[in-house]
Scaffold this motif. Structure first.
Motif, short mmCIF file in Angstrom:
data_model
loop_
_atom_site.label_atom_id
_atom_site.label_comp_id
_atom_site.label_asym_id
_atom_site.label_seq_id
_atom_site.Cartn_x
_atom_site.Cartn_y
_atom_site.Cartn_z
N PRO A 128 25.03 13.55 39.65
CA PRO A 128 25.56 13.94 40.96
C PRO A 128 26.96 14.54 40.89
CG PRO A 128 25.53 11.55 40.72
CD PRO A 128 24.76 12.11 39.57
N ILE A 129 27.76 14.12 39.92
CA ILE A 129 29.10 14.68 39.75
C ILE A 129 28.99 16.13 39.29
CG2 ILE A 129 31.28 14.45 38.50
CD1 ILE A 129 30.65 11.46 38.22
N ALA B 103 19.03 16.16 46.47
CA ALA B 103 18.19 15.45 47.45
C ALA B 103 17.05 14.69 46.79
CB ALA B 103 17.64 16.44 48.47
N HIS B 104 16.56 15.21 45.68
CA HIS B 104 15.43 14.57 45.00
C HIS B 104 15.76 13.16 44.54
CE1 HIS B 104 11.72 14.40 42.68
NE2 HIS B 104 12.41 13.99 41.63
N ASN B 105 17.04 12.88 44.31
CA ASN B 105 17.42 11.58 43.74
C ASN B 105 18.35 10.77 44.64
OD1 ASN B 105 16.08 11.64 41.13
ND2 ASN B 105 17.48 13.30 40.61
N ILE B 106 18.40 11.06 45.93
CA ILE B 106 19.38 10.36 46.77
C ILE B 106 19.06 8.88 46.93
CG2 ILE B 106 20.10 12.39 48.07
CD1 ILE B 106 18.28 11.49 50.34
N GLN B 107 17.88 8.45 46.51
CA GLN B 107 17.58 7.02 46.58
C GLN B 107 18.33 6.24 45.50
OE1 GLN B 107 15.59 9.31 45.42
NE2 GLN B 107 14.59 8.60 43.55
N LEU B 108 18.85 6.94 44.49
CA LEU B 108 19.62 6.28 43.43
C LEU B 108 21.05 6.05 43.90
CD1 LEU B 108 18.39 8.40 40.36
CD2 LEU B 108 17.50 6.20 41.18
N SER B 109 21.62 4.93 43.52
CA SER B 109 22.94 4.56 44.02
C SER B 109 24.02 5.58 43.62
CB SER B 109 23.32 3.17 43.50
OG SER B 109 23.33 3.14 42.08
N GLU C 115 27.55 9.72 46.59
CA GLU C 115 28.18 11.03 46.72
C GLU C 115 27.68 11.80 47.95
OE1 GLU C 115 30.57 12.01 44.93
OE2 GLU C 115 30.51 10.63 43.23
N LEU C 116 26.83 11.17 48.76
CA LEU C 116 26.26 11.88 49.91
C LEU C 116 27.34 12.40 50.86
CD1 LEU C 116 23.03 10.05 51.12
CD2 LEU C 116 23.35 12.51 50.84
N GLY C 117 28.33 11.57 51.14
CA GLY C 117 29.39 11.99 52.05
C GLY C 117 30.12 13.22 51.53
N SER C 118 30.38 13.25 50.23
CA SER C 118 31.07 14.40 49.64
C SER C 118 30.22 15.66 49.72
CB SER C 118 31.42 14.09 48.18
OG SER C 118 32.30 13.00 48.08
N ILE C 119 28.93 15.51 49.45
CA ILE C 119 28.03 16.67 49.49
C ILE C 119 27.95 17.24 50.90
CG2 ILE C 119 25.60 17.36 49.30
CD1 ILE C 119 26.92 17.25 46.63
N TRP C 120 27.76 16.37 51.89
CA TRP C 120 27.71 16.86 53.27
C TRP C 120 29.04 17.50 53.67
CZ3 TRP C 120 23.50 18.09 55.44
CH2 TRP C 120 22.34 17.32 55.31
N ARG D 119 14.94 13.66 54.26
CA ARG D 119 14.70 12.68 53.20
C ARG D 119 15.64 11.48 53.35
NH1 ARG D 119 12.23 11.84 48.48
NH2 ARG D 119 13.37 10.97 46.71
N GLN D 120 16.88 11.76 53.70
CA GLN D 120 17.83 10.67 53.92
C GLN D 120 17.37 9.77 55.06
OE1 GLN D 120 21.87 12.04 54.37
NE2 GLN D 120 22.65 10.03 54.96
N ALA D 121 16.81 10.38 56.10
CA ALA D 121 16.31 9.59 57.24
C ALA D 121 15.09 8.76 56.84
CB ALA D 121 15.96 10.52 58.39
N LEU D 122 14.16 9.37 56.14
CA LEU D 122 12.93 8.67 55.75
C LEU D 122 13.23 7.49 54.82
CD1 LEU D 122 10.52 11.70 55.20
CD2 LEU D 122 10.53 10.09 57.12
N LEU D 123 14.23 7.66 53.95
CA LEU D 123 14.60 6.59 53.02
C LEU D 123 15.61 5.63 53.64
CD1 LEU D 123 14.92 8.69 49.72
CD2 LEU D 123 13.07 7.14 50.37
N ARG D 124 16.04 5.95 54.86
CA ARG D 124 16.97 5.09 55.61
C ARG D 124 18.24 4.82 54.80
NH1 ARG D 124 14.18 3.40 59.99
NH2 ARG D 124 15.83 1.92 60.57
N ILE D 125 18.83 5.89 54.31
CA ILE D 125 20.04 5.80 53.50
C ILE D 125 21.25 6.20 54.35
CG2 ILE D 125 21.26 6.71 51.47
CD1 ILE D 125 18.50 7.27 50.25
N LYS D 126 22.20 5.30 54.47
CA LYS D 126 23.45 5.57 55.19
C LYS D 126 23.18 6.22 56.55
CE LYS D 126 26.43 5.73 51.14
NZ LYS D 126 27.54 6.41 50.43
#
Length: 293
Positions: free
Chosen positions: A140-141, A172-178, A183-188, A215-222
């Motif tokens: 992600p970095i 997006a493919h790996n956003i379920q990984l911690s 890094e989601l906030g930085s990407i957005w 995908r973020q919504a479906l996985l209920r991430i942040k």
């Protein structure tokens, strides 16, 4: 003919390292390409795989920095990229390798915008190979820095939306990984104000962002962050696309009486398809986000 006046053909490179070292010298380019076509660079080499890869990478960066390529040099560069990719499969990259790989990809990005579609696919394959050789903590970095550098560039590059979409899809493919969700906030944040004048030409970019939100919504991430993203980013993009379509529709009505029609015709099959794809992707993503409020 006098032997002194005869053109001496350079000797064949003994291995891929020597071939890479010679690629900067014009007198060896023909020999290099001919040898590549005959797949002669699979010979044994006295150098380790790590040293060979590092040397190839240095040659690739050096070649990219020359710039002002013609069709012949583009072919040579694509061939060198393929060589580096073949060796990258055998490597595991660490954080220490980030700087050099960022340098490689950012130079490739500036060059690849003038390459034809087959060449584009070669570079995408190269990116995917190198990206996967980093561990999941570093991936992600790697993506985040590339996204930042691409979007801050003031140069207008024809394939920028497509390349940005490739990076977004990888993330997006790996956003379920911690390591990715952290890094989601930085990407957005990087894409918060990134817009393109022609959303249809940048369809891949907009679609990738809305698909990542879905995908973020479906996985209920942040989810609290996602609601902020919806209000501050996605809804603004939706408004921009809607305004763009309305503007083009008004221009089409004016063009019916004009001798100089606009370049974008909303009635063409391709444009109709892009419009439908964008609208469907946006509606689906916003529906998923609203369902997890």
């Amino acid at each position: 003919m006098d032997s002194d006046s005869e053109q001496v053909k350079p000797p064949q490179p003994r291995n891929i390292l020597e071939a890479a070292q010679r690629c900067i010298d014009p007198q060896y380019t023909c020999t290099l390409l001919e040898s590549a076509n005959r797949n002669e660079f699979q010979l044994a080499s006295p150098y380790s795989k790590e040293y060979r890869f590092d040397a190839l990478l240095r040659m690739l960066v050096r070649f990219l920095k020359i710039g002002n390529f013609g069709r012949f040099e583009d072919s040579l560069l694509l061939m060198l990229v393929k060589f580096v990719r073949e060796h990258a499969v055998q490597r595991t990259f660490r954080r220490d390798d980030l700087e050099v790989m960022w340098d490689v990809f950012l130079h490739i990005y500036l060059w690849v915008n003038k390459v034809d579609p087959p060449g584009q696919q070669c570079i995408v394959n190269f990116y995917n190979t190198v990206y996967r050789q980093f561990d999941v903590q570093t991936q992600p970095i790697f993506i985040k820095r590339l996204c930042f550098e691409m979007t801050k560039s003031k140069a207008s590059l024809p394939y920028e939306p497509q390349w940005t979409a490739v990076l977004i899809d990888s993330f997006a493919h790996n956003i379920q990984l911690s390591s990715f969700s952290a890094e989601l906030g930085s990407i957005w944040g990087i894409f918060a104000d990134q817009r393109y004048d022609d959303p249809f030409a940048a369809c891949a970019y907009y679609s990738s962002l809305f698909l990542m939100a879905k995908r973020q919504a479906l996985l209920r991430i942040k989810l609290p962050m996602l609601q902020i993203v919806r209000r501050t980013i996605l809804e603004k993009m939706t408004t921009q696309i809607s305004d763009f379509v309305q503007l083009k529709e008004r221009e089409e009505k004016v063009d019916e009486k004009s001798e100089n029609p606009q370049e974008l015709d909303l009635s063409t099959p391709e444009t109709v398809h892009l419009k439908a794809l964008l609208q469907c992707t946006i509606q689906d993503a916003l529906r998923c986000i609203n369902e997890v409020k």
